[in-house]
Structure formats: C-alpha cells, structure tokens
Scaffold this motif. Structure first.
Motif, PDB file in Angstrom:
ATOM      1  N   LYS A 139       0.866  -1.181   0.000  1.00 42.38           N
ATOM      2  CA  LYS A 139       0.000   0.000   0.000  1.00 42.38           C
ATOM      3  C   LYS A 139       0.900   1.227   0.000  1.00 42.38           C
ATOM      4  O   LYS A 139       1.737   1.382   0.901  1.00 42.38           O
ATOM      5  CB  LYS A 139      -0.876   0.037   1.255  1.00 42.38           C
ATOM      6  N   LYS A 217       1.251 -10.602   8.810  1.00 40.01           N
ATOM      7  CA  LYS A 217       0.847  -9.596   7.814  1.00 40.01           C
ATOM      8  C   LYS A 217       0.935 -10.184   6.412  1.00 40.01           C
ATOM      9  O   LYS A 217       0.033  -9.983   5.575  1.00 40.01           O
ATOM     10  CB  LYS A 217       1.738  -8.354   7.949  1.00 40.01           C
ATOM     11  N   ARG A 231      -8.070  -8.552   4.353  1.00 37.61           N
ATOM     12  CA  ARG A 231      -7.129  -7.491   4.757  1.00 37.61           C
ATOM     13  C   ARG A 231      -7.816  -6.419   5.594  1.00 37.61           C
ATOM     14  O   ARG A 231      -7.168  -5.718   6.375  1.00 37.61           O
ATOM     15  CB  ARG A 231      -6.467  -6.904   3.505  1.00 37.61           C
TER      16      ARG A 231
END
Ligand code: GLY
Length: 350
Positions: A139, A217, A231
C-alpha cells in the motif's frame, strides 16, 4: 537471518536480521546488480544512515531527503521526488530505496508506482511500526487536504530489509506505536504473540517479534492483496482510532490512536455479547504494560463527527472489527445511524 517470502502476485522476500543495514547493499545488489539507486529518506533518518548506505551502493547513487513528519506526505513532496528522478535520468532499470518510517515508505512507494508507470523499489523500514505494517503489503499513498492516504496505489516492493537494531534510536512513544500494531496482530490472529507482548518484556528478541508479525501480515496480504476482504481485518481499532486521532488534532500518534481504538472495540465486543466479560481488562493491562494510552478524552458526539469523514465513503453500513477472544476477531456490520449509540458504548457512557 530470517526470511519470509510474500507470495503476492509479484512475490518478494522480507529479510530480518540485526545489523543488516550495514550490508543492505549486498542484498540490493543481489536483486539488481547494475541498477542506479536513489535513496529516498527524511531529515531524521538521513544523518543516521544515509551516507553509509549510499556509499556502499556505489558512486552514482542519488538521494532525496525531505523534512520528517506526516506534514511532508503531500503532493508537493511526491512531485519533487518524481522531478528528481526525471532530472537524474532514472529509467525502469533503476531502483528506489525507501529508507525510513511509514511516511517515507508510503511516499517513495507511491512515487515508484507512478514514475514511468512503475519502477522497482526496496523498503528499508527504520521504525518498529513500519517494519511490521506499512513496509509489507504494497500500500503506497500520500495525504490530500481532505484526509490521510487519499491518493495512492498498490505496488508491492521488490525487497524488504529489516534491521531491528535501528529501532534502538527511536523515541519511546514512536517505538510504542509499533507495539500497538503488534498487539493488534496478536488480538487478531495469535494469542501467544499477544501474551508475549502483553508482558512488556519482549525487546530482547526483536528479530523473533518482527518475524512473527511480518509472517501474520504476509499471510493476510497473500489472501487479499487489494484490500477487498480479509485485509480489512487489519483495521481493528482503526475506525475508533482515527476518530480519536482526528479529535486530538493529530497530536496523538497513529499507534496511540490504534491502542485506544482497540480498547474501544473490546468494550463494544463485550457489550454486544461478542466477547466474554474481562476482554477489555486484558487488553487494557497489555496497553498499560507497554506505556500506551487507554483513555479516550473525547465524548461520543465529537468522535462520531470525526468518524463521519470515513463514513461517507462507506454508504449506509459501517463494518467494525470486533473481538471474540484474543486471537479471533469478526467483522460486524452496523447501520451508520447506530454509530452514536455504538460510540457511547465504546467510551463507556452507554
Ligand atoms: N495497514 C493495513 C494494511 O496494510 O492493510
């Protein structure tokens, strides 16, 4: 050295080792032998680590330094990085190295995603928080006047290098932000991790703590790279946390907002019968043990007004992440019209 392979659409490795910053150049050259590198970093990190890294990467390594802080995560900084790459004649064969915390990683990552429609970048996170969260998962974003992270792209890094020794120079509140996110991973997926962190006595083996967090993660990113399903569980504590941060005029650190937000989620979980009584005490003790804040200084009405900024983008339903027990959470939809009563439960006034 520990290694985690992130099996995203474009797979990459995360390496974790104390002292690794000293030979990051070896790992980067193994990835891209002849690339010209540009190290993007900020005014806090540059005096500590930039020269040694740039020298070791080779004589034609460039750098771009911007003032440290969230206020630099702007279109202007993003544009300046792009112009700097263009003026340096950067091509798709070259490589951006993001050396810093989340602001550096997100901004340099977004510039990498846009320059020539995408060039490779390496993440070298220098905070506990960015090591276990933003450096992994692709991201990238900058802030706009209307809010945080409103312009961005998904671009997975080509390599992530984590040296837990660099966390030793972090001010305590900045280190503790990482602990809040690590506790969040424990509450979501791993009660043993939570228990280790809850003691407050885990810093002697940061390699293992970082490894387990990155492993968790990575597993989420692999399932849902584009943030349309699993997510979103990582948003635990974030709806409330963002509202608390906004009400504080962003004087609270993000991790501090997440800590308070997670406790608010725990209170709601108990009140709605999703969790057994005692959950919020367990989380509160873990936060206190790690010098994280637990008290929300704002009333439900003010928090609701702040949360409505997010709400506009969600239609009439708001998905909260609630906690069943430590290690297991569930998405829980509420109509936006219920937000005030839920917020009252969260702050303990209903
Ligand atoms: N920081 C949450 C995520 O990467 O999805």
């Amino acid at each position: 050295m520990k290694r985690i392979r992130v099996k995203a659409a474009r797979p990459y490795d995360v390496y974790i080792r104390r002292g690794m910053l000293n030979d990051a150049h070896t790992m980067i050259r193994a990835l891209k032998k002849d690339a010209r590198c540009m190290v993007v970093t900020d005014s806090n990190v540059a005096p500590l680590y930039l020269d040694a890294l740039a020298d070791s990467l080779g004589a034609d390594t460039g750098s771009f330094i911007f003032p440290a802080g969230e206020q630099s995560k702007t279109l202007a900084t993003f544009g300046n990085i792009l112009e700097h790459m263009a003026a340096s004649g950067f091509t798709r064969a070259d490589l951006v190295v993001a050396l810093g915390g989340g602001v550096v990683g997100d901004t340099a990552g977004f510039a990498s995603a846009c320059y020539l429609r995408g060039i490779d970048y390496v993440q070298i996170p220098t905070t506990f928080l960015s090591a276990i969260d933003s450096s992994v998962g692709g991201k990238t974003a900058i802030d706009l006047a209307a809010g945080k992270n409103l312009a961005g792209a998904f671009l997975q890094p080509s390599l992530v290098l984590i040296d837990p020794d660099v966390f030793q120079t972090l001010p305590a509140p900045v280190f503790n932000e990482g602990t809040a996110e690590a506790l969040k991973h424990g509450v979501l997926y791993d009660s043993a991790l939570f228990e280790t962190l809850a003691t407050g006595d885990f810093k002697k083996d940061m390699e293992s703590v970082v490894y387990r967090n990155v492993e968790l993660k990575a597993a989420v990113v692999q399932k849902d790279e584009r943030d349309t399903g699993e997510r979103r569980m990582l948003n635990l504590g974030h709806t409330f946390g963002h509202a608390v941060e906004a009400c504080s005029g962003f004087s609270l650190y993000h991790g501090e907002g997440v800590a308070i937000g997670m406790l608010m989620a725990a209170r709601i979980s108990e009140r709605l019968g999703v969790a057994s009584p005692g959950l919020s005490d367990t989380i509160r003790q873990a936060l206190l043990q790690n010098h994280l804040p637990t008290d929300c200084a704002f009333d439900a009405e003010a928090l609701c007004r702040a949360a409505r900024i997010d709400k506009k983008r969600m239609g009439d339903t708001l998905t909260l992440i609630l906690i069943k027990r430590i290690g297991e959470c569930v998405p829980y939809d509420i109509p936006v019209s219920d937000l005030l009563s839920v917020m009252k439960m969260a702050v303990g006034t209903a």
